[in-house]
Write a protein that holds these residues in place. Structure first.
Motif, mmCIF file in Angstrom:
data_model
loop_
_atom_site.group_PDB
_atom_site.id
_atom_site.type_symbol
_atom_site.label_atom_id
_atom_site.label_comp_id
_atom_site.label_asym_id
_atom_site.label_seq_id
_atom_site.Cartn_x
_atom_site.Cartn_y
_atom_site.Cartn_z
ATOM 1 N N PHE A 108 0.814 -1.064 0.068
ATOM 2 C CA PHE A 108 -0.116 0.052 0.225
ATOM 3 C C PHE A 108 0.815 1.322 0.081
ATOM 4 N N GLY A 109 1.666 1.454 -1.314
ATOM 5 C CA GLY A 109 2.592 2.729 -1.174
ATOM 6 C C GLY A 109 3.852 2.054 -0.602
ATOM 7 N N GLU A 241 14.540 -4.306 -2.510
ATOM 8 C CA GLU A 241 14.331 -2.956 -2.919
ATOM 9 C C GLU A 241 12.872 -2.684 -2.884
ATOM 10 N N PHE A 242 12.852 -1.383 -2.513
ATOM 11 C CA PHE A 242 11.348 -0.914 -2.675
ATOM 12 C C PHE A 242 10.997 0.054 -3.726
ATOM 13 N N TYR A 243 9.979 0.018 -4.296
ATOM 14 C CA TYR A 243 9.739 0.857 -5.870
ATOM 15 C C TYR A 243 8.242 1.102 -5.433
ATOM 16 N N THR A 244 7.919 2.574 -5.994
ATOM 17 C CA THR A 244 6.753 3.051 -5.879
ATOM 18 C C THR A 244 6.295 3.569 -7.233
ATOM 19 N N LEU A 245 4.932 3.562 -7.536
ATOM 20 C CA LEU A 245 4.555 4.266 -8.700
ATOM 21 C C LEU A 245 4.386 5.555 -8.666
ATOM 22 N N SER A 246 4.424 6.122 -7.234
ATOM 23 C CA SER A 246 4.067 7.523 -6.854
ATOM 24 C C SER A 246 4.791 8.732 -7.685
ATOM 25 N N LYS A 247 6.338 8.331 -7.875
ATOM 26 C CA LYS A 247 6.817 9.541 -8.589
ATOM 27 C C LYS A 247 7.310 9.007 -10.122
ATOM 28 N N ALA A 252 0.937 9.382 -6.766
ATOM 29 C CA ALA A 252 1.385 9.182 -5.148
ATOM 30 C C ALA A 252 -0.158 9.040 -4.498
ATOM 31 N N GLY A 253 -1.340 9.524 -5.037
ATOM 32 C CA GLY A 253 -2.506 9.288 -4.137
ATOM 33 C C GLY A 253 -3.268 7.908 -4.152
ATOM 34 N N GLY A 257 2.827 0.317 -4.315
ATOM 35 C CA GLY A 257 4.136 0.213 -4.368
ATOM 36 C C GLY A 257 4.553 -1.433 -4.167
ATOM 37 N N PHE A 258 5.616 -1.795 -4.129
ATOM 38 C CA PHE A 258 6.280 -2.893 -4.327
ATOM 39 C C PHE A 258 7.658 -3.312 -3.216
ATOM 40 N N ALA A 259 7.729 -4.559 -2.836
ATOM 41 C CA ALA A 259 9.049 -4.701 -2.325
ATOM 42 C C ALA A 259 9.602 -5.807 -3.301
ATOM 43 N N LEU A 260 10.842 -5.770 -3.709
ATOM 44 C CA LEU A 260 11.346 -6.803 -4.614
ATOM 45 C C LEU A 260 12.889 -7.643 -4.162
ATOM 46 N N GLY A 261 12.737 -8.751 -4.340
ATOM 47 C CA GLY A 261 14.059 -9.209 -4.026
ATOM 48 C C GLY A 261 14.011 -10.517 -3.112
#
Length: 397
Positions: A108-109, A241-247, A252-253, A257-261
């Motif tokens: 969730f982000g 690694e943490f990635y997000t679609l926000s940027k 952002a709203g 997001g994702f955790a990968l690895g």
């Protein structure tokens, strides 16, 4: 008959008093006060993207919202199609192979995962290595785990990278987790692959899990794509690694997001989330998958926009005599304050006299003192105007 107490007393848990102060709530209140008084404030102090989500992603959500299969609970760990889309994007952008089912966790982000990870891996009293300056919500996760922080100074003379040799032997042995963030918030520094190779070796030697915060991973300037931690050989053995679609997609709203690895860590993240959430609304997952698998022209255009803003702003800064290196990544600039000012007093001066809001560096840690963070989050015209307003204060000779 028992008499009711005059005041019913609510006693919060001890952990609530241990949470760090949200420094930037003060900044927001100061800006809002100026705006409420009718002033035209150029707000460059926050990290909220100023552009809308690309239309094709919004259209994907609208279409998906009509589908009954998304009106039910989503699978606890998310739909496979989104995890496959994430793996597809990492393969295309970084040539990193990910197993969608075992090496990807939907969040969730990105902030959610960053705050949860210390609670998953640390016991009370354990040590977490944290960058200074750095994203303040790392502190929140460590506090909720009742663990301890040891700060890794990020300084200009070391390109705002941590110096692992400066970490004491005792702290190396006690540490169980380490946060890294490149492109960096707040310093805008980027990290080369060689740094991540050294990081993998350091983490493996001392048994330290690496948490790479790659929130600004898509935003690199002058034709250089930022490097992912997962591109280093052995990275998946020691961290995530943490990635997000926000940027990347101005989402952002949407809170995606994702955790990968590392498979073990991914399984633990999913386990904790099973107790807290029932995954994201399926329509948002469908739209997120569309963002990741459709044309990336919108990302290229966004990066180009930020670079144009950077160049316009730094051109104007040069005219007023405020010298600093241009940022290599992220949508932030990290600027030294003039002599005689602290980061807070200088930020207050800019807001009160120039009506330009910036973030004081001290809010990111002790080694942020002496700097302010400026977001490239307004038009080229407004970025130049902000510089010219500051120039009228005659602070730079």
């Amino acid at each position: 008959m028992n008499k009711k107490p005059d005041v019913f007393h609510i006693e919060p848990a001890e952990i609530m008093a241990q949470l760090p102060t949200q420094f930037f709530a003060t900044l927001v209140s100061k800006v809002n006060r100026q705006v409420s008084q009718g002033h035209d404030v150029i707000n460059l102090g926050q990290g909220n993207p100023d552009q809308p989500t690309p239309p094709h992603i919004v259209s994907s959500l609208k279409e998906a919202a009509d589908k009954p299969q998304f009106h039910k609970y989503s699978p606890f760990t998310g739909f496979s199609f989104l995890k496959e889309a994430i793996a597809h994007r990492y393969k295309e952008d970084y040539n990193v192979d990910l197993d969608p089912e075992t090496e990807v966790a939907i969040l969730f982000g990105g902030k959610t995962g960053l705050v949860q990870l210390p609670q998953i891996l640390l016991n009370p009293g354990d040590v977490c290595l944290v960058p200074d300056p750095g994203y303040p919500d790392y502190w929140s996760g460590v506090a909720l785990a009742r663990a301890q922080m040891k700060f890794m100074p990020l300084t200009a003379d070391n390109r705002f990278l941590p110096d692992y040799g400066a970490i004491s032997p005792a702290e190396r042995e006690k540490a169980k987790l380490m946060f890294l963030n490149y492109p960096n918030n707040p310093t805008s520094a980027v990290a080369p692959l060689s740094f991540y190779e050294d990081t993998v070796a350091f983490a493996a030697e001392h048994g330290i899990v690496v948490a790479s915060d790659f929130a600004y991973g898509a935003i690199g300037f002058d034709g250089d794509r930022p490097v992912s931690f997962l591109q280093a050989e052995g990275a998946k053995e020691v961290g995530v690694e943490f990635y997000t679609l926000s940027k990347t997609y101005n989402m952002a709203g949407w809170r995606v997001g994702f955790a990968l690895g590392n498979r073990k860590i991914i399984s633990l993240i999913n386990m904790l989330q099973d107790h807290i959430y029932v995954s994201l609304f399926g329509g948002i997952q469908a739209a997120a998958a569309a963002a990741l698998t459709s044309s990336q022209d919108c990302v290229d255009q966004l990066v180009s926009r930020y670079q144009s803003r950077r160049d316009a702003f730094f051109g104007a800064l040069s005219e007023i005599g405020w010298q600093a290196p241009k940022p290599a990544g992220s949508f932030f600039s990290w600027l030294p304050v003039p002599k005689g000012y602290t980061s807070v007093s200088f930020a207050d001066l800019l807001l009160e006299e120039a009506k330009v809001a910036v973030a004081p560096g001290i809010g990111f840690g002790d080694h942020g003192e002496g700097y302010v963070r400026v977001g490239l989050l307004s038009s080229e015209e407004r970025m130049r105007e902000a510089a010219y307003r500051i120039g009228k204060l005659n602070l730079f000779g």
